[in-house]
Design a protein around this motif. Sequence first.
Motif, short mmCIF file in Angstrom:
data_model
loop_
_atom_site.label_atom_id
_atom_site.label_comp_id
_atom_site.label_asym_id
_atom_site.label_seq_id
_atom_site.Cartn_x
_atom_site.Cartn_y
_atom_site.Cartn_z
N ASN A 189 0.80 -1.24 0.00
CA ASN A 189 0.00 0.00 0.00
C ASN A 189 0.82 1.28 0.00
O ASN A 189 0.28 2.37 0.14
CB ASN A 189 -1.00 0.02 1.17
CG ASN A 189 -2.12 -0.95 0.91
OD1 ASN A 189 -2.50 -1.15 -0.26
ND2 ASN A 189 -2.62 -1.58 1.95
N ASN B 281 2.06 -5.51 -3.64
CA ASN B 281 0.88 -4.68 -3.38
C ASN B 281 1.16 -3.20 -3.15
O ASN B 281 0.48 -2.53 -2.38
CB ASN B 281 0.08 -5.23 -2.20
CG ASN B 281 -0.75 -6.39 -2.64
OD1 ASN B 281 -1.40 -6.32 -3.69
ND2 ASN B 281 -0.70 -7.48 -1.88
N LYS C 275 1.39 0.72 -4.64
CA LYS C 275 0.65 1.52 -5.64
C LYS C 275 1.70 2.26 -6.46
O LYS C 275 2.44 3.08 -5.92
CB LYS C 275 -0.26 2.54 -4.96
CG LYS C 275 -1.27 1.90 -4.02
CD LYS C 275 -2.46 1.38 -4.81
CE LYS C 275 -3.46 0.67 -3.90
NZ LYS C 275 -3.94 -0.59 -4.45
N TYR D 2 0.34 -0.75 -20.16
CA TYR D 2 -0.66 -1.76 -19.75
C TYR D 2 -0.36 -3.10 -20.42
O TYR D 2 -0.45 -4.15 -19.80
CB TYR D 2 -2.08 -1.30 -20.12
CG TYR D 2 -2.57 -0.15 -19.29
CD1 TYR D 2 -2.47 -0.18 -17.89
CD2 TYR D 2 -3.15 0.97 -19.87
CE1 TYR D 2 -2.91 0.88 -17.11
CE2 TYR D 2 -3.60 2.04 -19.10
CZ TYR D 2 -3.48 1.98 -17.72
OH TYR D 2 -3.91 3.03 -16.96
N GLU E 198 -7.28 -5.07 -16.32
CA GLU E 198 -8.10 -4.51 -15.23
C GLU E 198 -7.37 -4.66 -13.89
O GLU E 198 -7.37 -3.76 -13.06
CB GLU E 198 -9.47 -5.20 -15.17
CG GLU E 198 -10.40 -4.78 -16.31
CD GLU E 198 -10.37 -3.28 -16.58
OE1 GLU E 198 -10.60 -2.50 -15.64
OE2 GLU E 198 -10.10 -2.88 -17.75
N GLU E 199 -6.77 -5.81 -13.70
CA GLU E 199 -6.04 -6.08 -12.46
C GLU E 199 -4.85 -5.11 -12.36
O GLU E 199 -4.57 -4.53 -11.31
CB GLU E 199 -5.56 -7.54 -12.49
CG GLU E 199 -4.93 -8.05 -11.21
CD GLU E 199 -5.87 -7.97 -10.00
OE1 GLU E 199 -7.10 -8.08 -10.19
OE2 GLU E 199 -5.34 -7.76 -8.89
N LYS F 82 -4.57 -2.20 -13.69
CA LYS F 82 -5.02 -0.83 -13.45
C LYS F 82 -5.30 -0.54 -11.98
O LYS F 82 -5.25 0.60 -11.54
CB LYS F 82 -6.26 -0.52 -14.30
CG LYS F 82 -5.90 -0.30 -15.77
CD LYS F 82 -7.10 0.09 -16.60
CE LYS F 82 -6.65 0.39 -18.04
NZ LYS F 82 -7.75 0.50 -18.98
N LYS F 83 -5.59 -1.59 -11.21
CA LYS F 83 -5.83 -1.38 -9.76
C LYS F 83 -4.54 -0.98 -9.05
O LYS F 83 -4.55 -0.39 -8.00
CB LYS F 83 -6.34 -2.69 -9.14
CG LYS F 83 -7.77 -3.00 -9.47
CD LYS F 83 -8.20 -4.22 -8.66
CE LYS F 83 -9.39 -4.88 -9.32
NZ LYS F 83 -9.47 -6.32 -9.02
N HIS F 84 -3.41 -1.39 -9.65
CA HIS F 84 -2.13 -1.16 -8.98
C HIS F 84 -1.33 0.02 -9.52
O HIS F 84 -0.45 0.52 -8.85
CB HIS F 84 -1.23 -2.40 -9.10
CG HIS F 84 -1.73 -3.57 -8.33
ND1 HIS F 84 -2.59 -4.50 -8.86
CD2 HIS F 84 -1.51 -3.94 -7.05
CE1 HIS F 84 -2.86 -5.41 -7.94
NE2 HIS F 84 -2.22 -5.10 -6.83
N THR G 110 -0.94 3.82 -11.77
CA THR G 110 -1.52 5.03 -12.33
C THR G 110 -0.49 5.59 -13.28
O THR G 110 0.69 5.67 -12.92
CB THR G 110 -1.78 6.08 -11.21
OG1 THR G 110 -2.54 5.44 -10.20
CG2 THR G 110 -2.50 7.30 -11.74
#
Length: 466
Positions: A328, A361, A363, A377, A390-391, A393-395, A397
């Motif tokens: 995080n 995990n 960001k 991507y 999609e997965e 993109k969660k991690h 930016t």
Amino acid sequence: MTHVKNICCIGAGYVGGPTCAVIAYKCPDIKVTIVDVNAIRIAAWNSGRLPIYEPGLDEIVFARRNKNLFFSTEVEKAVNEADLIFVSVNTPTKKTGVGAGYAADLAYVESATRGIADVAKSSKIVVEKSTVPCRTAESMRTILEANSSDDIRFDILSNPEFLAEGTAINDLLYPDRVLIGALQTPEGLNAQKALVEVYAHWVPTERIITTNLWSSELSKLAANALLAQRISSVNALSAICEATGADIDEVAYACGRDARIGPKFLKASVGFGGSCFQKDILNLVYLSEQLNLPEVAAYWKQVVDLNEYQKKRFVSRIIKTLFNTITNKRIALLGFAFKKDTGDTRESAAITLCKNFIQENAKVRIYDPKVSSEQIYMDLSEPGIVDNTEEVKKHITITSSAYEAADNTDAIVIATEWDEFKTLDYEKIYDRMNKPAFIFDGRLILDASKLQNIGFRVHTIGRAAI
Ligand code: UDX
Ligand code: UDX
Ligand code: ADP
């Protein structure tokens, strides 16, 4: 002697495009047609926005396009019109089957060669331009000869390309050397002379090296292996520096001043990338194994292993420094291309770093001045990295500036040596980061003591932490 008047290049990629554009630029008396089965790529070559970014390429292409330089999908027609054909198709590492992970996939070379044999109505000089394992020319020759008739002959040459991305046009305009290998037969030597004559339009003849076919093919693999080996050597030394207080830049400078060693390709880094080094070394490893030379194979394999180790070591240092967890935490990754001045990400160290951060995990906020979001991507969504976009993109930016990437992060990681990262306003960046604010310089481009004075905790490859 044959005088080349019409050249066809099969494959409009990173090698074929710039190389043949420069030939057209320097040889206005020769018609050059670059063909590709990929219609989108050809359309881009014919548009205002070329499919690859390379300083100086636009000027060269725009100066000669539709004069003596043409881009087309009509492979058959261009092959037929040409007296000399460059084969510049892709030769990726095999993903499955015999030699998977090491050997080059020669399916594209073979298909292009068969294409030439199928349609040629007159004699051709066929030039192997793609990097290929030794003796590929022999296979090409066998295919072409099996398909030739009494009045059509094919002569094979090897003419490996040594350009580096980001400096391709300069490398092509002012090459250290041009290498042309031929069979040592009267016909082979005649074909070799014809290609020498093309390059002699702008390359001093003492820089045009002629060899036998096999020396030429092996020299390409050897040159890349030697260059990569220097980087792995200096990266191995960087680990010793970090543990002892020596500074890798100082060590590399001191060694490079020995004229026998020389200063180039001694810059420590988070690891080499690009489409050639790893692929060519693995080819060499495979070739050595095939030749029953396991010690030779192991020697070269170590260059790639050390490169993987260097990336892993850098990630471990980051995690350890950030109090043994990055879960995080927000990390700014500056640079995604495998080196500066290119938008190419093939085998980029940034991909491995990012993959590791995602697995932990974290960001990740990514900024690169030339790499598109779609490319990032795609690179991170490959099977085995993270399953789908999609997965991913969660991690991650993707941001449009380094400042935006660094906002509210715990650490900045420099993965590519873009010049703009040297002149950022680091005081402004520091103010907007979480504290303590860390910088991990994987390219040794930042002034560590200046950053330390601002308040950053600085970690540089090849130097103890300050
Ligand atoms: C070496 C270093 O060159 C010198 O800078 C250091 O101070 C001491 O070690 P030296 O051992 O005297 O010097 O000789 P050098 O010329 O380096 O040769 C070492 C060995 O490598 C010799 O056996 C030589 O034949 C061999 N060698 C050298 C090769 O096999 N190929 C080469 O291209 C160069
Ligand atoms: C390379 C060869 O240089 C070129 O001759 C060949 O035709 C193709 O492969 P390229 O991959 O485009 O060219 O780039 P290069 O400049 O060689 O860099 C390769 C990688 O090594 C990059 O990731 C770069 O950052 C890294 N590198 C280079 C270092 O880490 N340290 C150095 O000192 C030099
Ligand atoms: P490189 O970096 O070696 O230039 P690229 O992948 O950038 O490799 O380019 C190779 C190009 O060759 C691709 O655009 C691909 O579509 C093209 N190509 C591959 N096989 C053929 C073929 N048989 N005929 C025409 N073009 C081909």
